[in-house]
Write a protein that holds these residues in place. Sequence first.
Motif, PDB file in Angstrom:
ATOM      1  N   LEU A 104       0.813  -1.362  -0.072  1.00  0.00           N
ATOM      2  CA  LEU A 104       0.083  -0.142  -0.064  1.00  0.00           C
ATOM      3  C   LEU A 104       0.928   1.332  -0.063  1.00  0.00           C
ATOM      4  O   LEU A 104       0.425   2.378  -0.570  1.00  0.00           O
ATOM      5  CB  LEU A 104      -1.004  -0.049   1.192  1.00  0.00           C
ATOM      6  CG  LEU A 104      -1.960  -1.078   1.357  1.00  0.00           C
ATOM      7  CD1 LEU A 104      -2.671  -1.250   2.771  1.00  0.00           C
ATOM      8  CD2 LEU A 104      -2.798  -1.093   0.055  1.00  0.00           C
ATOM      9  N   ILE A 105       1.936   1.300   0.580  1.00  0.00           N
ATOM     10  CA  ILE A 105       2.690   2.389   0.968  1.00  0.00           C
ATOM     11  C   ILE A 105       3.546   2.528  -0.728  1.00  0.00           C
ATOM     12  O   ILE A 105       3.757   3.737  -1.037  1.00  0.00           O
ATOM     13  CB  ILE A 105       3.917   2.461   2.094  1.00  0.00           C
ATOM     14  CG1 ILE A 105       3.077   2.351   3.174  1.00  0.00           C
ATOM     15  CG2 ILE A 105       4.842   3.350   2.056  1.00  0.00           C
ATOM     16  CD1 ILE A 105       2.070   3.595   3.448  1.00  0.00           C
ATOM     17  N   SER A 106       3.918   1.478  -1.164  1.00  0.00           N
ATOM     18  CA  SER A 106       4.727   1.288  -2.319  1.00  0.00           C
ATOM     19  C   SER A 106       3.775   1.953  -3.626  1.00  0.00           C
ATOM     20  O   SER A 106       4.356   2.459  -4.456  1.00  0.00           O
ATOM     21  CB  SER A 106       5.276   0.219  -2.716  1.00  0.00           C
ATOM     22  OG  SER A 106       6.284  -0.364  -1.568  1.00  0.00           O
ATOM     23  N   ASN A 107       2.682   1.766  -3.379  1.00  0.00           N
ATOM     24  CA  ASN A 107       1.730   2.266  -4.472  1.00  0.00           C
ATOM     25  C   ASN A 107       1.827   3.803  -4.478  1.00  0.00           C
ATOM     26  O   ASN A 107       1.394   4.373  -5.569  1.00  0.00           O
ATOM     27  CB  ASN A 107       0.129   1.765  -4.508  1.00  0.00           C
ATOM     28  CG  ASN A 107       0.290   0.139  -4.509  1.00  0.00           C
ATOM     29  OD1 ASN A 107       0.923  -0.402  -5.150  1.00  0.00           O
ATOM     30  ND2 ASN A 107      -0.737  -0.522  -3.958  1.00  0.00           N
ATOM     31  N   GLN A 108       1.827   4.383  -3.344  1.00  0.00           N
ATOM     32  CA  GLN A 108       1.868   5.730  -3.383  1.00  0.00           C
ATOM     33  C   GLN A 108       3.351   6.354  -3.547  1.00  0.00           C
ATOM     34  O   GLN A 108       3.418   7.516  -3.920  1.00  0.00           O
ATOM     35  CB  GLN A 108       1.311   6.360  -1.866  1.00  0.00           C
ATOM     36  CG  GLN A 108      -0.164   5.811  -1.724  1.00  0.00           C
ATOM     37  CD  GLN A 108      -0.821   6.578  -0.584  1.00  0.00           C
ATOM     38  OE1 GLN A 108      -0.316   7.455  -0.145  1.00  0.00           O
ATOM     39  NE2 GLN A 108      -2.164   6.222  -0.161  1.00  0.00           N
ATOM     40  N   CYS A 109       4.263   5.654  -3.098  1.00  0.00           N
ATOM     41  CA  CYS A 109       5.701   5.938  -3.233  1.00  0.00           C
ATOM     42  C   CYS A 109       6.413   5.087  -3.903  1.00  0.00           C
ATOM     43  O   CYS A 109       6.495   4.159  -3.429  1.00  0.00           O
ATOM     44  CB  CYS A 109       6.154   6.346  -1.741  1.00  0.00           C
ATOM     45  SG  CYS A 109       7.463   7.117  -1.883  1.00  0.00           S
TER      46      CYS A 109
END
Length: 377
Positions: A104-109
């Motif tokens: 989920l974090i990698s999808n935004q960053c």
Amino acid sequence: MADRVKWVIRKELNDAKYCIIVDECSDMSRKKQMAIVLRYVDNDGFVRERFFSLIHVPNTSSMTLKDEMCSVLSHYGLNIRNIRGQDYDGASNMRGEWNGLQALISNQCLYAYYIRCFAHRLQLTLVAASKEVIPVYQFFSMLNSTVTFVLGSCKRSDELRATFALKFLLYLTMMSLKLLLVKSFCESQLIDILDLSACYFGRRGRARHHRDNVSVEHHYRVDIFNATIDFQLQELNNRFIEKYVEFLIPSCALDPREWRKGFQADNTCKLVHKFCPKDFTECEKEDLRVQLLHFEVEILSILVCKSYLTFLICVIATTERAFSVLRIVKTRFRNKMDDEFLENCLVIYIEREIAKKLLVDAIVDGFRDMKECRALL
């Protein structure tokens, strides 16, 4: 006061890239708490790990953890797109490739690379390897039963210390003696000497599947030692996959402790071009190699890459230390603490280095501005 400590950390971080370390545990009142630690490089080039927040979460789903974490970061003006590393444990809600917190974090960053705790991986590797070799597994099982039996009684613990303290010192002395003196020392102390060339028997008497050509040395060196090493290497290759190793090797070039062993400019350039190309302009990429080649003469030129020292996150020791403090602050006699009060206590205690530098007058003024007071402070 805890809020002021957080703003000092926020000011120290400024707009630099940072890594986030997250872990969760249950406190004394059976509440699930999530600890957040920020890892970054300050203006002096030193890597800092700061305990930033402790949040009570109703459940440990990846979406809940992400929402709570983003809420804290946004409250203090930290941009989630500046995250350059994630360090969690190996739970499915953390490491899930599609719905885990790291995903989920990698999808935004795009450049928020996830590195699982290396200490946890190594522990799982050693446990798995010890179970594959039967004699090693039997040894640790018997050792665990012995420790449990001895610790169950104070009298047994004292007797064990008194009995084996002298023998342990004698064994250490024996290890420090030369090889020619070992035999005479063992004979004088009535210690049995193992004949490595003798035929090995797995038990008393003669077993059905006993091999006559196996010596004691062959059993311990090949059947146990070499087998254990082989299983350990196999587990290490399975758990430390090539993708993470490929990412960490260039990052190690930024560690000052590795410069004496041989600094390679190609590793740092590879880190920039392959893992974070959009954080540098084309002009900075061209100048970087020249700066690195002149690093031995102009040491300050390496500071262009100082933000990526935060990639070297391998363990979640800071969050584990925070949980140790949590067990000290919130005990069974103080299990009714409010979540906000508990978080403030932990922030002030863990980051007491920053709290000691706060001015008392500023704290009083901040308390006075919170709400109207009947008396003048």
